[in-house]
Design an enzyme around this catalytic site. Sequence first.
Site, PDB file in Angstrom:
ATOM      1  N   CYS A 214       1.048  -1.147  -0.071  1.00  0.00           N
ATOM      2  CA  CYS A 214       0.060   0.013   0.025  1.00  0.00           C
ATOM      3  C   CYS A 214       0.847   1.154   0.092  1.00  0.00           C
ATOM      4  O   CYS A 214       1.391   1.680   1.080  1.00  0.00           O
ATOM      5  CB  CYS A 214      -1.142   0.143   1.172  1.00  0.00           C
ATOM      6  N   LEU A 215       1.004   1.835  -1.121  1.00  0.00           N
ATOM      7  CA  LEU A 215       1.999   2.778  -1.328  1.00  0.00           C
ATOM      8  C   LEU A 215       1.257   3.913  -2.251  1.00  0.00           C
ATOM      9  O   LEU A 215       1.164   3.660  -3.446  1.00  0.00           O
ATOM     10  CB  LEU A 215       3.237   2.405  -1.762  1.00  0.00           C
TER      11      LEU A 215
END
Length: 222
Positions: A124-125
């Site tokens: 999750c970036l």
Amino acid sequence: MLYLFTLNQFFTTIFIHGKSSIVIIFQAAYQEPNIQKEIMSSPSKRREMDLMKLMMSDYKVEMVNDGMQEFHVHFHGPAESPYHGGVWKMKVELPDAYPYKSPSISFVNKMYHPNVDEMSGSVCLDVINQTWSPMFDLTNVFEVFLPQLLLYPNPSDPLNGEAAALMMRDRTAYEQRVKEYCQKYAKPEDVGASPEEQSSDEELSDAEYDSDDEAMAGPVDP
């Protein structure tokens, strides 16, 4: 010119002229405005050039098949973080529309991090998932974006809720758990790295491994 090279020609050039020579040629060619325009107008050329640039940055890259859209990259945890000393095999998939669509990045061996799904390894970036720009390339991912993620986790937007909760509740315990995961799942041999790829400060004795295995529950991944 360099931007017309196929991957096989690229490796042949390295074999004949040596890596240092081709790096100079590559860097000079990549800065030429006409070549940059040609690369940006063709996703296939851009994929090829970005992959070559990543290889020239001393990352170990393993192609998954004969194409250039799926491969593995060896990624080392950044210094001054609890991930230092760990090495992960990253799965990278480049979509047909790359660089206008972001690459898919995931950890193959286990990673303990609030923003990494422990089961799938997905990341999750925001800069990859939401704010990606065609001005970014693969070296940005491995030299900037992933190190920043490990240095500055975001527990408020977790994929691993347990890791996020532990980080917010007890930072010391969280960092100890990270180090345990590194010793158990992120040793160089866990990604097939050769002994010479390790630095001396990343090596642990067999006795330390045995002690860690006895102290932590759960089977060790092969």
